[in-house]
Design a protein around this motif. Structure first.
Motif, PDB file in Angstrom:
ATOM      1  N   ASP A  24      11.308  -2.264   2.982  1.00 21.60           N
ATOM      2  CA  ASP A  24      11.457  -1.409   1.798  1.00 21.60           C
ATOM      3  C   ASP A  24      11.074  -2.170   0.524  1.00 21.60           C
ATOM      4  O   ASP A  24      10.760  -3.367   0.571  1.00 21.60           O
ATOM      5  CB  ASP A  24      12.901  -0.873   1.706  1.00 21.60           C
ATOM      6  CG  ASP A  24      13.930  -2.001   1.658  1.00 21.60           C
ATOM      7  OD1 ASP A  24      13.545  -3.163   1.369  1.00 21.60           O
ATOM      8  OD2 ASP A  24      15.106  -1.729   1.926  1.00 21.60           O
ATOM      9  N   ALA A  25      11.128  -1.446  -0.589  1.00 23.83           N
ATOM     10  CA  ALA A  25      10.686  -2.034  -1.862  1.00 23.83           C
ATOM     11  C   ALA A  25      11.537  -3.244  -2.232  1.00 23.83           C
ATOM     12  O   ALA A  25      11.028  -4.215  -2.794  1.00 23.83           O
ATOM     13  CB  ALA A  25      10.737  -0.975  -2.961  1.00 23.83           C
ATOM     14  N   GLU A  26      12.816  -3.186  -1.915  1.00 25.94           N
ATOM     15  CA  GLU A  26      13.693  -4.274  -2.304  1.00 25.94           C
ATOM     16  C   GLU A  26      13.322  -5.575  -1.569  1.00 25.94           C
ATOM     17  O   GLU A  26      13.173  -6.632  -2.183  1.00 25.94           O
ATOM     18  CB  GLU A  26      15.132  -3.875  -1.991  1.00 25.94           C
ATOM     19  CG  GLU A  26      16.142  -4.705  -2.753  1.00 25.94           C
ATOM     20  CD  GLU A  26      17.555  -4.382  -2.310  1.00 25.94           C
ATOM     21  OE1 GLU A  26      17.873  -3.186  -2.155  1.00 25.94           O
ATOM     22  OE2 GLU A  26      18.311  -5.336  -2.085  1.00 25.94           O
ATOM     23  N   THR A  27      13.149  -5.478  -0.267  1.00 28.27           N
ATOM     24  CA  THR A  27      12.799  -6.682   0.503  1.00 28.27           C
ATOM     25  C   THR A  27      11.390  -7.162   0.130  1.00 28.27           C
ATOM     26  O   THR A  27      11.087  -8.353   0.222  1.00 28.27           O
ATOM     27  CB  THR A  27      12.908  -6.388   2.015  1.00 28.27           C
ATOM     28  OG1 THR A  27      14.160  -5.750   2.246  1.00 28.27           O
ATOM     29  CG2 THR A  27      12.819  -7.649   2.844  1.00 28.27           C
ATOM     30  N   ALA A  28      10.556  -6.232  -0.314  1.00 28.16           N
ATOM     31  CA  ALA A  28       9.192  -6.601  -0.718  1.00 28.16           C
ATOM     32  C   ALA A  28       9.185  -7.561  -1.903  1.00 28.16           C
ATOM     33  O   ALA A  28       8.162  -8.194  -2.189  1.00 28.16           O
ATOM     34  CB  ALA A  28       8.390  -5.347  -1.044  1.00 28.16           C
ATOM     35  N   GLN A  29      10.330  -7.681  -2.589  1.00 27.92           N
ATOM     36  CA  GLN A  29      10.384  -8.615  -3.724  1.00 27.92           C
ATOM     37  C   GLN A  29      10.103 -10.045  -3.284  1.00 27.92           C
ATOM     38  O   GLN A  29       9.619 -10.859  -4.058  1.00 27.92           O
ATOM     39  CB  GLN A  29      11.748  -8.548  -4.435  1.00 27.92           C
ATOM     40  CG  GLN A  29      12.083  -7.171  -5.000  1.00 27.92           C
ATOM     41  CD  GLN A  29      10.919  -6.510  -5.693  1.00 27.92           C
ATOM     42  OE1 GLN A  29      10.293  -7.094  -6.573  1.00 27.92           O
ATOM     43  NE2 GLN A  29      10.580  -5.300  -5.268  1.00 27.92           N
ATOM     44  N   SER A  40       0.814  -1.215   0.000  1.00 27.74           N
ATOM     45  CA  SER A  40       0.000   0.000   0.000  1.00 27.74           C
ATOM     46  C   SER A  40       0.849   1.267   0.000  1.00 27.74           C
ATOM     47  O   SER A  40       2.026   1.248   0.347  1.00 27.74           O
ATOM     48  CB  SER A  40      -0.974  -0.009   1.185  1.00 27.74           C
ATOM     49  OG  SER A  40      -0.282  -0.092   2.403  1.00 27.74           O
ATOM     50  N   ALA A  41       0.217   2.362  -0.402  1.00 29.93           N
ATOM     51  CA  ALA A  41       0.875   3.656  -0.570  1.00 29.93           C
ATOM     52  C   ALA A  41       0.702   4.498   0.699  1.00 29.93           C
ATOM     53  O   ALA A  41      -0.123   4.177   1.557  1.00 29.93           O
ATOM     54  CB  ALA A  41       0.277   4.375  -1.771  1.00 29.93           C
ATOM     55  N   PHE A  42       1.466   5.581   0.782  1.00 28.39           N
ATOM     56  CA  PHE A  42       1.407   6.396   2.008  1.00 28.39           C
ATOM     57  C   PHE A  42       0.116   7.194   2.126  1.00 28.39           C
ATOM     58  O   PHE A  42      -0.301   7.564   3.212  1.00 28.39           O
ATOM     59  CB  PHE A  42       2.601   7.360   2.055  1.00 28.39           C
ATOM     60  CG  PHE A  42       2.415   8.590   1.192  1.00 28.39           C
ATOM     61  CD1 PHE A  42       1.686   9.683   1.662  1.00 28.39           C
ATOM     62  CD2 PHE A  42       2.915   8.648  -0.100  1.00 28.39           C
ATOM     63  CE1 PHE A  42       1.475  10.799   0.858  1.00 28.39           C
ATOM     64  CE2 PHE A  42       2.704   9.753  -0.911  1.00 28.39           C
ATOM     65  CZ  PHE A  42       1.983  10.834  -0.419  1.00 28.39           C
ATOM     66  N   ALA A  52       7.115  -2.309 -12.176  1.00 28.00           N
ATOM     67  CA  ALA A  52       8.140  -3.208 -11.640  1.00 28.00           C
ATOM     68  C   ALA A  52       7.505  -4.499 -11.107  1.00 28.00           C
ATOM     69  O   ALA A  52       8.030  -5.590 -11.304  1.00 28.00           O
ATOM     70  CB  ALA A  52       8.926  -2.502 -10.532  1.00 28.00           C
ATOM     71  N   VAL A  53       6.355  -4.351 -10.455  1.00 25.58           N
ATOM     72  CA  VAL A  53       5.746  -5.497  -9.766  1.00 25.58           C
ATOM     73  C   VAL A  53       4.998  -6.431 -10.735  1.00 25.58           C
ATOM     74  O   VAL A  53       5.148  -7.657 -10.666  1.00 25.58           O
ATOM     75  CB  VAL A  53       4.791  -4.994  -8.651  1.00 25.58           C
ATOM     76  CG1 VAL A  53       3.900  -6.113  -8.133  1.00 25.58           C
ATOM     77  CG2 VAL A  53       5.600  -4.371  -7.502  1.00 25.58           C
ATOM     78  N   ALA A  54       4.201  -5.858 -11.641  1.00 21.59           N
ATOM     79  CA  ALA A  54       3.307  -6.682 -12.465  1.00 21.59           C
ATOM     80  C   ALA A  54       4.039  -7.754 -13.280  1.00 21.59           C
ATOM     81  O   ALA A  54       3.617  -8.919 -13.273  1.00 21.59           O
ATOM     82  CB  ALA A  54       2.457  -5.791 -13.370  1.00 21.59           C
ATOM     83  N   THR A 100      -2.655   2.864 -17.630  1.00 22.03           N
ATOM     84  CA  THR A 100      -1.532   2.672 -16.691  1.00 22.03           C
ATOM     85  C   THR A 100      -1.971   2.716 -15.232  1.00 22.03           C
ATOM     86  O   THR A 100      -1.165   2.481 -14.338  1.00 22.03           O
ATOM     87  CB  THR A 100      -0.416   3.719 -16.898  1.00 22.03           C
ATOM     88  OG1 THR A 100      -0.950   5.004 -16.628  1.00 22.03           O
ATOM     89  CG2 THR A 100       0.171   3.655 -18.299  1.00 22.03           C
ATOM     90  N   THR A 101      -3.241   2.996 -14.975  1.00 22.68           N
ATOM     91  CA  THR A 101      -3.722   2.873 -13.585  1.00 22.68           C
ATOM     92  C   THR A 101      -3.772   1.399 -13.190  1.00 22.68           C
ATOM     93  O   THR A 101      -3.812   1.078 -12.000  1.00 22.68           O
ATOM     94  CB  THR A 101      -5.095   3.579 -13.437  1.00 22.68           C
ATOM     95  OG1 THR A 101      -4.934   4.938 -13.855  1.00 22.68           O
ATOM     96  CG2 THR A 101      -5.598   3.572 -12.002  1.00 22.68           C
ATOM     97  N   GLY A 102      -3.771   0.507 -14.156  1.00 21.30           N
ATOM     98  CA  GLY A 102      -3.521  -0.898 -13.840  1.00 21.30           C
ATOM     99  C   GLY A 102      -4.676  -1.859 -14.013  1.00 21.30           C
ATOM    100  O   GLY A 102      -4.484  -3.070 -13.984  1.00 21.30           O
ATOM    101  N   THR A 160       1.989  14.285 -11.181  1.00 22.65           N
ATOM    102  CA  THR A 160       2.877  14.843 -10.151  1.00 22.65           C
ATOM    103  C   THR A 160       2.052  14.832  -8.873  1.00 22.65           C
ATOM    104  O   THR A 160       0.969  15.428  -8.829  1.00 22.65           O
ATOM    105  CB  THR A 160       3.317  16.282 -10.506  1.00 22.65           C
ATOM    106  OG1 THR A 160       4.002  16.246 -11.757  1.00 22.65           O
ATOM    107  CG2 THR A 160       4.221  16.856  -9.428  1.00 22.65           C
ATOM    108  N   PHE A 161       2.567  14.139  -7.849  1.00 16.57           N
ATOM    109  CA  PHE A 161       1.724  13.898  -6.661  1.00 16.57           C
ATOM    110  C   PHE A 161       1.747  15.106  -5.720  1.00 16.57           C
ATOM    111  O   PHE A 161       2.267  15.073  -4.618  1.00 16.57           O
ATOM    112  CB  PHE A 161       2.198  12.632  -5.963  1.00 16.57           C
ATOM    113  CG  PHE A 161       1.067  11.832  -5.377  1.00 16.57           C
ATOM    114  CD1 PHE A 161      -0.006  11.436  -6.160  1.00 16.57           C
ATOM    115  CD2 PHE A 161       1.071  11.470  -4.035  1.00 16.57           C
ATOM    116  CE1 PHE A 161      -1.054  10.705  -5.627  1.00 16.57           C
ATOM    117  CE2 PHE A 161       0.025  10.727  -3.493  1.00 16.57           C
ATOM    118  CZ  PHE A 161      -1.038  10.353  -4.297  1.00 16.57           C
ATOM    119  N   ALA A 162       1.155  16.197  -6.192  1.00 19.48           N
ATOM    120  CA  ALA A 162       1.162  17.482  -5.490  1.00 19.48           C
ATOM    121  C   ALA A 162      -0.002  18.307  -6.039  1.00 19.48           C
ATOM    122  O   ALA A 162      -0.548  17.973  -7.093  1.00 19.48           O
ATOM    123  CB  ALA A 162       2.487  18.186  -5.744  1.00 19.48           C
TER     124      ALA A 162
END
Ligand code: NAD
Length: 500
Positions: A220-225, A158-160, A247-249, A462-464, A391-393
């Motif tokens: 983190d993202a790396e361990t999430a692999q 999940s995202a922040f 990266a995930v799909a 691209t929203t998936g 842009t997430f702002a």
């Protein structure tokens, strides 16, 4: 002027501690730093999960699944009912943590927890409605039907920006479907994750449910692999940026796992000449500046008819100029901080690029102290690359159109396909837009954000393509079996085939 009025980090730490304790989280210590964007400072250390810990969590969830899958769905629903009660009891505690870690104003933080309560209610009802169809068989004395079965371990990433609601959408539904969950929350919001999980653990204990139905792995993202690649994780439900999904799909697909993707949005509203401009302005400001522009459904583009553009823009710039920006705990604040320095820098870079592309900043855009920014409205001569990028702002790009077809073409000409709206009082126009928008969410006379849990939530391109939350989104968390039952004493073959 803002900094002196900010809640101090010490006070945030105390508030967080009180809320965590109330939710059943004990003393915390560890290498992962929990932070608050309100002051931009660290709160305290949280234990992290290494690759082995993630493997153990998956193994435990797999074992728990073997028991949980056999529990009748309505009994599974009783656990989710209890979770909903505990969330109601601790609504203020969890909302406090959402404000502290994600920087949401209290009303929005409470709304996010309400969404968790709502999805629990929905899931409890669903626990008696996981229904399949019965179809007529072409063969005499035969019955054809489909049944739905628990899937396995669900990995939730999940995202922040919705630190608890997204987990609850997945977990409440997964649990009634008979699945177990391993949750990798955003590293930026580990406290809300630990508190939510503690409430579910308590509900499970009280209901006599098996252990390890849900595990949180702060990593983190790396361990999430490990989670992404594990053949023991039947479904990876991942919410975050398009980059994360890209990266995930493929990794999940490479092992023929299932992925449910909820990725970035670049949501627009079309404002037609017949629109109620006062109502449109209110809807636009909530969607574009609310949550400091950090919702996947935030309105990022405004496609307004030339005849009403000046009047609408004037209204909007007036409202923007008076938006109260600052500490979410301060009375009347509507716009809190961005999540971190990277978020602030991304906003500054996007604004600079928009100006280079010929855009004119009509209001806002300045960086204030700390992680606080002024929501911006930028008039663009064309839909350049930066406008096509999420842009997430809080930046709202304004484009104009003459014919509805032109507006629709502009609307759809972005990679993302999450949410959209049209403001119009012309029914034909509204209906045309409902058909033409290529998004998963298409609204009329409300903004792009603030969905209810009863509908399926998600988007295209691209929203998936994933759908979560209400309607029949539960099907992603189950596997379907087609059953043919012969209750005759003959053995007719389908399609009239003979084999004697
Ligand atoms: P992010 O992509 O940086 O991180 C999201 C999550 O994915 C985090 O837990 C992160 O650690 C993890 N992650 C990142 N790369 C990964 C990888 N390669 N493998 C495994 N995990 C990985 O996003 P963010 O900044 O936390 O959130 C903002 C983004 O999320 C925006 O793009 C927003 O639109 C999107 N979002 C989408 C929805 C939706 O429902 N469509 C909802 C909320 C947020």
């Amino acid at each position: 002027a803002i900094a002196s009025t900010l809640t101090t980090t010490d006070e945030l730490r105390n508030r967080a501690r009180v809320a965590l304790t109330a939710c059943g989280v004990g003393a915390l210590d560890g290498p992962v730093q929990a932070r608050s964007p309100i002051t931009g400072e660290a709160l305290f250390g949280v234990p992290g999960a290494d690759a082995d810990a993630v493997r153990t969590a998956i193994a435990n969830a797999k074992t728990a699944f073997e028991t949980w899958r056999t529990v009748p769905a309505p009994v599974r629903g009783a656990l989710v009912k209890r979770l909903g009660e505990l969330l109601t009891e601790h609504k203020a505690d969890l909302a406090e943590l959402v404000t502290i870690e994600a920087g949401k104003i209290p009303s929005e933080a409470l709304g996010e927890v309400q969404e968790m309560i709502d999805i629990c209610d929905f899931a409890v009802g669903l626990s008696r409605q996981l229904d399949g169809r019965t179809m007529p068989s072409e063969r005499p004395g035969h019955r054809l039907m489909e049944t739905w079965h628990p899937l396995g371990v669900v990995g939730v990433i999940s995202a922040f920006n919705f630190p608890v609601a997204v987990w609850s959408w997945n977990t409440a539904i997964a649990l009634v479907c008979g699945d177990t969950v391993v949750w990798k929350p955003s590293e930026l919001t580990s406290l809300t994750a630990l508190a939510s999980a503690a409430l579910l653990d308590r509900a499970a204990r009280e209901c006599g449910a098996p252990e390890h139905l849900n595990a949180v792995v702060v990593t983190d993202a790396e361990t999430a692999q490990v989670l992404v690649d594990s053949p023991d994780v039947a479904l990876v439900s991942a919410t975050g940026s398009e980059r994360m999904g890209a990266a995930v799909a493929p990794r999940v697909a490479a092992r023929f796992g299932r992925a449910l993707l909820e990725l970035g949005g670049n949501n627009a509203a079309v404002v037609a000449p017949s629109a109620d401009l006062e109502l449109a302005a209110r809807g636009i400001v909530f969607s574009a500046a609310g949550t400091a522009g950090q919702r996947c459904t935030t309105m990022r583009r405004l496609i307004v008819h030339e005849d009403v553009a000046d009047a609408l823009v004037e209204r909007l710039t007036g409202i923007y100029a008076s938006l109260r920006i600052g500490d979410p705990y301060a009375d009347d604040t509507l716009v809190g901080p961005l999540i971190n320095e990277a978020g602030v820098e991304a906003m500054q870079r996007a604004l600079a690029q928009a100006v280079e592309d010929g855009g004119e900043v009509l209001v806002g855009g300045a960086r204030r102290e700390g992680l606080y920014v002024e929501p911006a409205i930028v008039r663009m001569p064309a839909q350049t690359k930066i406008v096509q990028t999420e842009t997430f702002a809080p930046i709202l790009y304004v484009l104009t159109y003459r014919e509805l077809d032109e507006a629709v073409a502009l609307h759809n000409d972005v990679p993302q396909g999450l949410s959209s709206s049209i403001f119009t009082t012309d029914q034909r126009e509204a209906e045309r837009f409902l058909v033409a928008s290529d998004c998963g969410i298409v609204n009329v006379n409300i903004g792009t954000s603030g969905a209810e849990i009863g509908g399926a939530f998600g988007g295209e391109k691209t929203t998936g393509g994933g759908r979560e939350s209400g309607s029949d989104a539960w099907r992603a968390y189950m596997r379907r079996a087609t059953n043919t039952i012969n209750y005759s004493d003959e053995l007719p073959l389908a399609q009239g085939v003979t084999f004697t």
